[in-house]
Design an enzyme around this catalytic site. Structure first.
Site, PDB file in Angstrom:
ATOM      1  N   GLN A  10      38.025 -17.122 -16.787  1.00  0.00           N
ATOM      2  CA  GLN A  10      39.072 -17.863 -16.081  1.00  0.00           C
ATOM      3  C   GLN A  10      40.380 -17.810 -16.870  1.00  0.00           C
ATOM      4  OE1 GLN A  10      37.381 -21.390 -14.533  1.00  0.00           O
ATOM      5  NE2 GLN A  10      39.297 -22.252 -13.783  1.00  0.00           N
ATOM      6  N   SER A  88      33.058 -16.373 -21.335  1.00  0.00           N
ATOM      7  CA  SER A  88      32.772 -17.515 -20.466  1.00  0.00           C
ATOM      8  C   SER A  88      32.235 -17.034 -19.117  1.00  0.00           C
ATOM      9  CB  SER A  88      34.025 -18.382 -20.316  1.00  0.00           C
ATOM     10  OG  SER A  88      33.736 -19.574 -19.611  1.00  0.00           O
ATOM     11  N   LEU A  89      32.972 -17.267 -18.028  1.00  0.00           N
ATOM     12  CA  LEU A  89      32.583 -16.783 -16.708  1.00  0.00           C
ATOM     13  C   LEU A  89      32.221 -15.299 -16.736  1.00  0.00           C
ATOM     14  CD1 LEU A  89      32.643 -16.643 -13.518  1.00  0.00           C
ATOM     15  CD2 LEU A  89      35.087 -16.145 -13.792  1.00  0.00           C
ATOM     16  N   ARG A 113      28.294 -22.753 -10.113  1.00  0.00           N
ATOM     17  CA  ARG A 113      28.889 -23.120 -11.407  1.00  0.00           C
ATOM     18  C   ARG A 113      30.317 -23.613 -11.226  1.00  0.00           C
ATOM     19  NH1 ARG A 113      31.983 -20.338 -15.563  1.00  0.00           N
ATOM     20  NH2 ARG A 113      31.159 -20.658 -17.679  1.00  0.00           N
ATOM     21  N   HIS A 199      33.345 -26.043 -21.635  1.00  0.00           N
ATOM     22  CA  HIS A 199      32.591 -25.759 -22.867  1.00  0.00           C
ATOM     23  C   HIS A 199      32.581 -26.955 -23.829  1.00  0.00           C
ATOM     24  CE1 HIS A 199      32.154 -21.684 -21.491  1.00  0.00           C
ATOM     25  NE2 HIS A 199      33.445 -21.638 -21.282  1.00  0.00           N
ATOM     26  N   GLN A 248      25.759 -22.264 -22.415  1.00  0.00           N
ATOM     27  CA  GLN A 248      27.178 -21.884 -22.494  1.00  0.00           C
ATOM     28  C   GLN A 248      28.103 -22.918 -21.850  1.00  0.00           C
ATOM     29  OE1 GLN A 248      29.537 -19.842 -19.752  1.00  0.00           O
ATOM     30  NE2 GLN A 248      29.252 -17.893 -20.794  1.00  0.00           N
TER      31      GLN A 248
END
Length: 296
Positions: A10, A88-89, A113, A199, A248
Protein backbone atom coordinates in the site's frame (compact mmCIF):
# COMPACT_ATOMS: atom_id res chain seq x y z
CA UNK A 1 23.35 -15.61 -9.68
CA UNK A 2 19.73 -15.69 -8.56
CA UNK A 3 16.74 -13.63 -9.67
CA UNK A 4 14.37 -12.28 -7.00
CA UNK A 5 10.91 -10.95 -7.84
CA UNK A 6 9.48 -8.42 -5.37
CA UNK A 7 6.01 -6.93 -5.00
CA UNK A 8 4.95 -3.56 -3.53
CA UNK A 9 2.43 -2.77 -0.82
CA UNK A 10 0.00 0.00 0.00
CA UNK A 11 1.25 3.47 -0.94
CA UNK A 12 2.40 2.59 -4.46
CA UNK A 13 -0.99 3.25 -6.04
CA UNK A 14 -1.75 6.01 -8.55
CA UNK A 15 -4.72 6.86 -10.74
CA UNK A 16 -4.46 5.21 -14.15
CA UNK A 17 -2.26 2.36 -12.96
CA UNK A 18 -2.50 -0.78 -15.07
CA UNK A 19 -4.33 0.84 -17.99
CA UNK A 20 -1.45 0.46 -20.45
CA UNK A 21 -0.87 -3.11 -19.31
CA UNK A 22 -4.58 -3.91 -19.75
CA UNK A 23 -4.68 -2.45 -23.24
CA UNK A 24 -1.47 -4.02 -24.52
CA UNK A 25 -1.14 -7.45 -22.91
CA UNK A 26 -3.80 -10.15 -23.34
CA UNK A 27 -2.47 -12.30 -20.49
CA UNK A 28 -2.54 -9.40 -18.05
CA UNK A 29 -5.99 -8.34 -19.28
CA UNK A 30 -7.47 -11.69 -18.24
CA UNK A 31 -6.38 -11.08 -14.64
CA UNK A 32 -8.10 -7.69 -14.55
CA UNK A 33 -11.30 -9.17 -16.02
CA UNK A 34 -11.22 -12.13 -13.63
CA UNK A 35 -10.80 -9.76 -10.70
CA UNK A 36 -13.96 -7.86 -11.68
CA UNK A 37 -15.91 -11.13 -11.61
CA UNK A 38 -14.49 -12.27 -8.26
CA UNK A 39 -15.01 -8.92 -6.49
CA UNK A 40 -18.44 -8.31 -8.00
CA UNK A 41 -17.69 -4.76 -9.17
CA UNK A 42 -15.61 -3.11 -11.87
CA UNK A 43 -12.40 -2.43 -9.97
CA UNK A 44 -10.52 -1.88 -13.25
CA UNK A 45 -12.44 1.35 -13.76
CA UNK A 46 -11.33 2.53 -10.31
CA UNK A 47 -7.72 1.73 -11.23
CA UNK A 48 -7.91 3.45 -14.60
CA UNK A 49 -10.10 6.48 -13.84
CA UNK A 50 -10.58 6.66 -10.06
CA UNK A 51 -9.53 9.70 -8.07
CA UNK A 52 -6.57 9.67 -5.72
CA UNK A 53 -9.06 9.83 -2.85
CA UNK A 54 -10.83 6.66 -4.02
CA UNK A 55 -7.54 4.84 -4.43
CA UNK A 56 -6.47 5.77 -0.89
CA UNK A 57 -9.33 3.78 0.65
CA UNK A 58 -7.76 0.64 2.10
CA UNK A 59 -10.59 -1.62 0.88
CA UNK A 60 -9.88 -0.42 -2.69
CA UNK A 61 -6.14 0.19 -2.51
CA UNK A 62 -5.08 -3.29 -1.46
CA UNK A 63 -6.99 -5.30 -4.10
CA UNK A 64 -6.02 -2.73 -6.75
CA UNK A 65 -2.28 -3.00 -6.06
CA UNK A 66 -2.49 -6.78 -5.77
CA UNK A 67 -4.29 -7.16 -9.11
CA UNK A 68 -1.88 -4.83 -10.89
CA UNK A 69 1.16 -6.56 -9.40
CA UNK A 70 0.06 -10.07 -10.37
CA UNK A 71 -0.93 -8.92 -13.87
CA UNK A 72 2.46 -7.24 -14.31
CA UNK A 73 4.23 -10.44 -13.25
CA UNK A 74 2.02 -12.55 -15.54
CA UNK A 75 2.99 -10.32 -18.47
CA UNK A 76 6.49 -11.83 -18.22
CA UNK A 77 6.06 -15.29 -19.80
CA UNK A 78 9.71 -16.19 -19.23
CA UNK A 79 9.76 -15.25 -15.55
CA UNK A 80 11.54 -17.90 -13.49
CA UNK A 81 11.92 -16.69 -9.90
CA UNK A 82 14.56 -18.18 -7.66
CA UNK A 83 12.93 -16.38 -4.73
CA UNK A 84 10.10 -13.93 -4.10
CA UNK A 85 9.12 -11.37 -1.46
CA UNK A 86 6.48 -8.71 -0.99
CA UNK A 87 6.24 -5.62 1.19
CA UNK A 88 3.21 -6.04 3.49
CA UNK A 89 0.26 -6.51 1.10
CA UNK A 90 2.81 -7.44 -1.58
CA UNK A 91 3.41 -10.75 0.19
CA UNK A 92 0.11 -11.99 -1.26
CA UNK A 93 1.27 -11.12 -4.78
CA UNK A 94 4.52 -12.95 -4.09
CA UNK A 95 2.59 -16.04 -3.00
CA UNK A 96 0.74 -16.09 -6.32
CA UNK A 97 4.02 -15.72 -8.22
CA UNK A 98 5.56 -18.72 -6.45
CA UNK A 99 2.30 -20.70 -6.77
CA UNK A 100 1.57 -21.04 -3.05
CA UNK A 101 -1.83 -19.44 -3.71
CA UNK A 102 -4.14 -19.39 -6.71
CA UNK A 103 -4.91 -15.88 -7.95
CA UNK A 104 -8.61 -16.10 -7.12
CA UNK A 105 -7.97 -17.38 -3.57
CA UNK A 106 -5.35 -14.72 -2.92
CA UNK A 107 -7.64 -11.95 -4.19
CA UNK A 108 -10.41 -13.06 -1.85
CA UNK A 109 -7.98 -13.03 1.07
CA UNK A 110 -6.70 -9.59 0.09
CA UNK A 111 -10.27 -8.27 -0.11
CA UNK A 112 -11.10 -9.68 3.34
CA UNK A 113 -7.82 -8.34 4.75
CA UNK A 114 -8.44 -4.87 3.32
CA UNK A 115 -12.01 -4.62 4.65
CA UNK A 116 -10.98 -5.94 8.06
CA UNK A 117 -8.09 -3.48 8.30
CA UNK A 118 -10.35 -0.57 7.33
CA UNK A 119 -12.82 -1.63 10.04
CA UNK A 120 -10.02 -1.80 12.60
CA UNK A 121 -8.87 1.70 11.60
CA UNK A 122 -12.40 3.05 12.07
CA UNK A 123 -12.76 1.41 15.50
CA UNK A 124 -9.68 2.99 17.09
CA UNK A 125 -8.01 6.33 16.25
CA UNK A 126 -4.43 5.49 15.35
CA UNK A 127 -1.58 6.53 13.09
CA UNK A 128 1.88 5.85 11.70
CA UNK A 129 5.01 7.98 11.33
CA UNK A 130 8.22 7.78 9.31
CA UNK A 131 11.43 8.17 11.29
CA UNK A 132 14.47 9.18 9.23
CA UNK A 133 18.19 8.96 10.00
CA UNK A 134 17.97 7.27 13.38
CA UNK A 135 19.40 3.83 14.14
CA UNK A 136 16.83 1.03 14.22
CA UNK A 137 17.95 0.06 17.73
CA UNK A 138 17.30 3.59 19.00
CA UNK A 139 13.83 3.67 17.42
CA UNK A 140 13.02 0.34 19.06
CA UNK A 141 14.28 1.59 22.41
CA UNK A 142 12.20 4.78 22.28
CA UNK A 143 9.05 2.84 21.35
CA UNK A 144 9.55 0.59 24.38
CA UNK A 145 10.15 3.57 26.67
CA UNK A 146 7.04 5.44 25.48
CA UNK A 147 4.87 2.35 25.89
CA UNK A 148 6.21 1.72 29.41
CA UNK A 149 5.77 5.35 30.48
CA UNK A 150 2.35 6.04 28.97
CA UNK A 151 0.62 2.71 28.38
CA UNK A 152 0.02 3.85 24.81
CA UNK A 153 0.75 1.47 21.93
CA UNK A 154 3.66 2.38 19.62
CA UNK A 155 5.85 -0.16 17.84
CA UNK A 156 8.28 -0.39 14.90
CA UNK A 157 6.16 -1.36 11.88
CA UNK A 158 8.18 -1.11 8.65
CA UNK A 159 11.95 -1.54 8.46
CA UNK A 160 12.11 -0.05 4.96
CA UNK A 161 15.84 0.57 4.53
CA UNK A 162 18.76 1.77 6.66
CA UNK A 163 17.76 5.11 8.16
CA UNK A 164 14.04 4.75 7.33
CA UNK A 165 11.78 3.05 9.84
CA UNK A 166 8.01 3.54 10.17
CA UNK A 167 6.39 3.34 13.60
CA UNK A 168 2.74 2.53 14.28
CA UNK A 169 0.30 2.82 17.18
CA UNK A 170 -2.21 5.02 18.95
CA UNK A 171 -2.37 8.69 18.01
CA UNK A 172 -0.93 9.74 21.37
CA UNK A 173 1.70 6.99 21.38
CA UNK A 174 3.00 7.90 17.93
CA UNK A 175 2.98 11.63 18.74
CA UNK A 176 4.96 11.12 21.97
CA UNK A 177 7.41 8.80 20.23
CA UNK A 178 7.96 11.33 17.42
CA UNK A 179 8.95 13.97 19.99
CA UNK A 180 11.45 11.56 21.55
CA UNK A 181 12.84 10.55 18.13
CA UNK A 182 13.58 14.19 17.26
CA UNK A 183 15.21 14.74 20.64
CA UNK A 184 17.39 11.68 19.98
CA UNK A 185 18.63 13.15 16.70
CA UNK A 186 16.22 11.89 14.03
CA UNK A 187 16.37 14.00 10.88
CA UNK A 188 12.58 13.78 10.68
CA UNK A 189 9.74 12.08 12.51
CA UNK A 190 6.77 12.68 10.24
CA UNK A 191 3.20 11.50 10.86
CA UNK A 192 1.93 9.82 7.69
CA UNK A 193 -1.46 10.38 6.01
CA UNK A 194 -2.71 6.82 6.55
CA UNK A 195 -5.96 5.54 7.98
CA UNK A 196 -4.61 3.64 10.95
CA UNK A 197 -1.91 1.70 12.75
CA UNK A 198 -0.96 -1.05 10.32
CA UNK A 199 1.39 -3.80 11.58
CA UNK A 200 0.66 -3.09 15.23
CA UNK A 201 -1.42 -4.74 17.97
CA UNK A 202 -4.26 -2.38 16.99
CA UNK A 203 -4.85 -4.65 13.97
CA UNK A 204 -5.80 -7.59 16.22
CA UNK A 205 -9.46 -7.61 15.15
CA UNK A 206 -8.41 -7.69 11.48
CA UNK A 207 -5.97 -10.49 12.25
CA UNK A 208 -8.82 -12.63 13.61
CA UNK A 209 -10.86 -12.18 10.44
CA UNK A 210 -7.90 -12.91 8.17
CA UNK A 211 -6.91 -15.96 10.21
CA UNK A 212 -10.38 -17.46 9.82
CA UNK A 213 -10.29 -16.89 6.04
CA UNK A 214 -6.77 -18.33 5.69
CA UNK A 215 -7.85 -21.45 7.57
CA UNK A 216 -10.38 -22.10 4.79
CA UNK A 217 -7.92 -21.51 1.93
CA UNK A 218 -5.69 -24.04 0.18
CA UNK A 219 -1.96 -23.32 0.40
CA UNK A 220 0.31 -25.29 -1.96
CA UNK A 221 4.01 -26.21 -1.94
CA UNK A 222 5.72 -23.27 -3.71
CA UNK A 223 8.04 -23.46 -6.71
CA UNK A 224 10.56 -21.26 -4.86
CA UNK A 225 10.90 -19.82 -1.35
CA UNK A 226 9.18 -16.67 -0.17
CA UNK A 227 11.08 -14.34 2.18
CA UNK A 228 8.31 -13.41 4.57
CA UNK A 229 8.08 -10.06 6.34
CA UNK A 230 7.86 -11.22 9.93
CA UNK A 231 10.79 -13.67 9.82
CA UNK A 232 12.98 -12.14 7.07
CA UNK A 233 14.00 -15.61 5.94
CA UNK A 234 13.24 -18.13 3.20
CA UNK A 235 10.05 -20.13 3.81
CA UNK A 236 8.73 -23.01 1.70
CA UNK A 237 6.49 -24.92 4.12
CA UNK A 238 2.82 -24.06 3.36
CA UNK A 239 1.76 -24.31 7.02
CA UNK A 240 4.53 -21.97 8.13
CA UNK A 241 3.66 -19.57 5.31
CA UNK A 242 0.07 -19.46 6.64
CA UNK A 243 1.24 -18.68 10.17
CA UNK A 244 3.62 -15.93 9.06
CA UNK A 245 0.98 -14.36 6.82
CA UNK A 246 -1.39 -14.08 9.79
CA UNK A 247 1.33 -12.79 12.11
CA UNK A 248 2.23 -10.10 9.58
CA UNK A 249 -0.95 -8.11 10.30
CA UNK A 250 0.18 -7.29 13.82
CA UNK A 251 3.92 -7.80 13.30
CA UNK A 252 6.64 -5.72 11.67
CA UNK A 253 7.56 -5.70 7.99
CA UNK A 254 11.28 -6.52 8.11
CA UNK A 255 12.04 -5.43 4.57
CA UNK A 256 15.65 -4.39 5.15
CA UNK A 257 16.39 -7.71 6.79
CA UNK A 258 14.54 -9.64 4.06
CA UNK A 259 16.54 -8.05 1.24
CA UNK A 260 19.79 -8.70 3.12
CA UNK A 261 18.76 -12.35 3.55
CA UNK A 262 17.98 -12.70 -0.17
CA UNK A 263 21.34 -11.19 -1.12
CA UNK A 264 23.11 -13.50 1.35
CA UNK A 265 21.30 -16.42 -0.30
CA UNK A 266 22.59 -15.45 -3.74
CA UNK A 267 20.19 -12.86 -5.19
CA UNK A 268 21.98 -10.59 -7.67
CA UNK A 269 18.96 -9.22 -9.56
CA UNK A 270 15.71 -7.81 -8.16
CA UNK A 271 12.65 -7.17 -10.36
CA UNK A 272 9.75 -5.20 -8.89
CA UNK A 273 6.33 -6.11 -10.34
CA UNK A 274 3.55 -3.60 -9.70
CA UNK A 275 2.80 0.12 -9.65
CA UNK A 276 5.63 2.55 -8.99
CA UNK A 277 9.29 2.07 -8.12
CA UNK A 278 9.25 2.27 -4.32
CA UNK A 279 10.86 -1.11 -3.71
CA UNK A 280 13.50 -0.56 -6.38
CA UNK A 281 14.64 2.51 -4.49
CA UNK A 282 14.67 0.70 -1.16
CA UNK A 283 16.65 -2.26 -2.52
CA UNK A 284 19.26 0.10 -3.98
CA UNK A 285 19.71 1.67 -0.54
CA UNK A 286 19.95 -1.72 1.18
CA UNK A 287 22.20 -3.56 -1.32
CA UNK A 288 24.02 -1.27 -3.74
CA UNK A 289 25.81 -4.18 -5.39
CA UNK A 290 22.71 -5.81 -6.95
CA UNK A 291 20.92 -4.91 -10.20
CA UNK A 292 17.37 -3.60 -9.94
CA UNK A 293 14.59 -3.23 -12.52
CA UNK A 294 10.82 -3.20 -12.67
CA UNK A 295 7.67 -4.10 -14.59
CA UNK A 296 4.75 -1.73 -14.16
Amino acid sequence: MKHAFIFPGQGSQFSGMGKTLFENNAVARRYFEQANEILGFDITQVLFTGSDEELRQTRITQPAIFIHSVAAYASLPEAKPDMVAGHSLGEFSALVANKTLRFEDALRLVSIRASAMQQACEQTPSSMAAVLALADEKVEEICREVQAATGEIVVPANYNCPGQLVISGSVEGVARACEKMKEAGAKRALVLPVGGAFHSPLMSSAREQLSAAIAQTAFHVPICPVYQNVVAAAVSDPDLIRTNLIDQLTGAVRWTQSVVAMVNDGATRFTECGPGKVLQGLVQKIAKEVSVDGVS
